[in-house]
Design an enzyme around this catalytic site. Sequence first.
Site, PDB file in Angstrom:
ATOM      1  N   ARG A  52       0.823  -1.213   0.000  1.00 24.27           N
ATOM      2  CA  ARG A  52       0.000   0.000   0.000  1.00 24.27           C
ATOM      3  C   ARG A  52       0.860   1.267   0.000  1.00 24.27           C
ATOM      4  NH1 ARG A  52      -2.043   0.619   4.939  1.00 24.27           N
ATOM      5  NH2 ARG A  52      -1.053   2.621   5.255  1.00 24.27           N
ATOM      6  N   TYR A 106     -13.727  15.966 -17.160  1.00 21.53           N
ATOM      7  CA  TYR A 106     -14.305  14.646 -16.930  1.00 21.53           C
ATOM      8  C   TYR A 106     -15.287  14.748 -15.742  1.00 21.53           C
ATOM      9  CZ  TYR A 106     -14.555   9.766 -15.506  1.00 21.53           C
ATOM     10  OH  TYR A 106     -15.017   8.534 -15.151  1.00 21.53           O
ATOM     11  N   ASP A 177      -4.693  17.085 -16.945  1.00 20.38           N
ATOM     12  CA  ASP A 177      -5.111  15.709 -17.209  1.00 20.38           C
ATOM     13  C   ASP A 177      -4.921  15.472 -18.705  1.00 20.38           C
ATOM     14  OD1 ASP A 177      -6.516  13.394 -17.873  1.00 20.38           O
ATOM     15  OD2 ASP A 177      -8.006  13.670 -16.293  1.00 20.38           O
ATOM     16  N   LYS A 202      -6.726   4.057 -19.862  1.00 18.78           N
ATOM     17  CA  LYS A 202      -7.007   4.361 -21.267  1.00 18.78           C
ATOM     18  C   LYS A 202      -5.796   4.036 -22.146  1.00 18.78           C
ATOM     19  CE  LYS A 202     -10.561   6.172 -19.114  1.00 18.78           C
ATOM     20  NZ  LYS A 202     -11.707   5.380 -18.758  1.00 18.78           N
TER      21      LYS A 202
HETATM   22  C1  LIG Z   1     -10.085  12.510 -18.792  1.00 17.64           C
HETATM   23  C2  LIG Z   1     -10.269  11.481 -17.728  1.00 17.64           C
HETATM   24  N1  LIG Z   1      -9.630  11.625 -16.549  1.00 17.64           N
HETATM   25  C3  LIG Z   1      -9.771  10.741 -15.554  1.00 17.64           C
HETATM   26  C4  LIG Z   1     -10.587   9.630 -15.693  1.00 17.64           C
HETATM   27  C5  LIG Z   1     -10.738   8.669 -14.562  1.00 17.64           C
HETATM   28  O1  LIG Z   1     -10.043   7.495 -14.836  1.00 17.64           O
HETATM   29  P1  LIG Z   1     -10.323   6.090 -14.132  1.00 17.64           P
HETATM   30  O2  LIG Z   1     -11.624   5.598 -14.684  1.00 17.64           O
HETATM   31  O3  LIG Z   1      -9.140   5.267 -14.498  1.00 17.64           O
HETATM   32  O4  LIG Z   1     -10.443   6.353 -12.665  1.00 17.64           O
HETATM   33  C6  LIG Z   1     -11.259   9.418 -16.901  1.00 17.64           C
HETATM   34  C7  LIG Z   1     -12.123   8.251 -17.078  1.00 17.64           C
HETATM   35  O5  LIG Z   1     -12.812   8.105 -18.066  1.00 17.64           O
HETATM   36  C8  LIG Z   1     -11.105  10.372 -17.948  1.00 17.64           C
HETATM   37  O6  LIG Z   1     -11.733  10.235 -19.124  1.00 17.64           O
END
Ligand SMILES: Cc1ncc(COP(=O)(O)O)c(C=O)c1O
Length: 385
Positions: A52, A106, A177, A202
């Site tokens: 962890r 997001y 991001d 992704k």
């Molecule tokens: C732009 C973006 N940031 C963060 C996330 C969150 O990722 P996770 O689903 O791996 O927690 C997503 C999920 O679709 C996303 O599209």
Amino acid sequence: MAKQKREAHLATTSVHGGHEDRVSGAPVVPPIVQSSTFHWATPDDGELLYSRFGNNPNQLLVGAKVAAIEGTEAGVALGSGMAAVAMTLLALTKAGDHIVAASGLYGATHALLGQELPRRGIATTFVDPDMGEWEKALLPETRLLYIEIPVNPTLRIIDPRPIIAMAKEKGIHVVCDATFSSPVNFRAANVGIDVVVQSATKYLGGHSDLIAGVVTGPSEVIEEVTKMSRLYGPSLDPHAAWLLDRGIKTLDVRLKRHNENAMAVARFFESRSEVERVLYPGLESHPDHELAQEIMNGFGGMVSIVLKGGGEAADDFMEHLKLGMCAPSLGGVETLVSQPRYTSHAGLTPDLRRAQGIPDGFVRLSIGIEAAEDLIADFEQALSG
Ligand SMILES: Cc1ncc(COP(=O)(O)O)c(C=O)c1O
């Protein structure tokens, strides 16, 4: 003359980054260390290895690999993209602080900034990146500026350079991001962004078989993020970390194919009378095409379309797909298709969605690495219903 250290290409660091054990007999593929804790050779050994804590070998390897790819000092791999976002925001702020964020984010990040963090005394002002509102939104207690490149699902590109200049002047961080672009298409450090968060679920993972996140940036920031993760606990499981390392090895070749396919698919949709609008940064018709050419190395694997027949036409299109799979998420080798009104933007009214450029009839496509002609044939028959 002193010999300058040559920086390896991303395609090379994607394969070799983080793999440092070149001793005789070392396996070419590092093993999965599926252990929660580690033996002390003496009763007071002192080195507390506990999975962890972020020091499981697989987790460490993949954090170091992404840092090498991004060209930043350090990196930490966590249990999800949202863990990467949340731990970064908690690491960089405290009660009483303020964040300025782009409005198009997001959904879960928007909820975290707009609902969850305010409950802990951290406020966010959301600004429309088009309207030059950043400067007005800055307060003495602003600690960070937050953006996504590109924006989901309209695929708009924010110019990060004026935002970075503002942050530098104020001595605060810009967090970006970069999930949708991936480091192949956008190397955030090159334009001066100091902290990058990504959902490794992704493009980094690339096979829709794991959930993970990565934060990269200066060592002191990554140390704070790691501290938060030790407390809140979203560590990355060793097996998922191993899968992520394996996925990243093909990042460069995958993204090149995603980019090529998406361009071909975007051009196909542009030629169709059923389609009102195609949103792809590689098209001359995209509002940020020139900016994308300037700051990106590739236009990405995501394509959005607006169908003339509205929601009904979008449902119909999706029901007729034979190759593209109807699923949220993105960045995998397989083509995934979704409608934001049912997924990421389901919580908004149709009017609010329309105001954000997401009318009913909006379809988002994560173009995979299949043969472009097969994808186009599938979309053609699905449009013809
Ligand atoms: C732009 C973006 N940031 C963060 C996330 C969150 O990722 P996770 O689903 O791996 O927690 C997503 C999920 O679709 C996303 O599209």
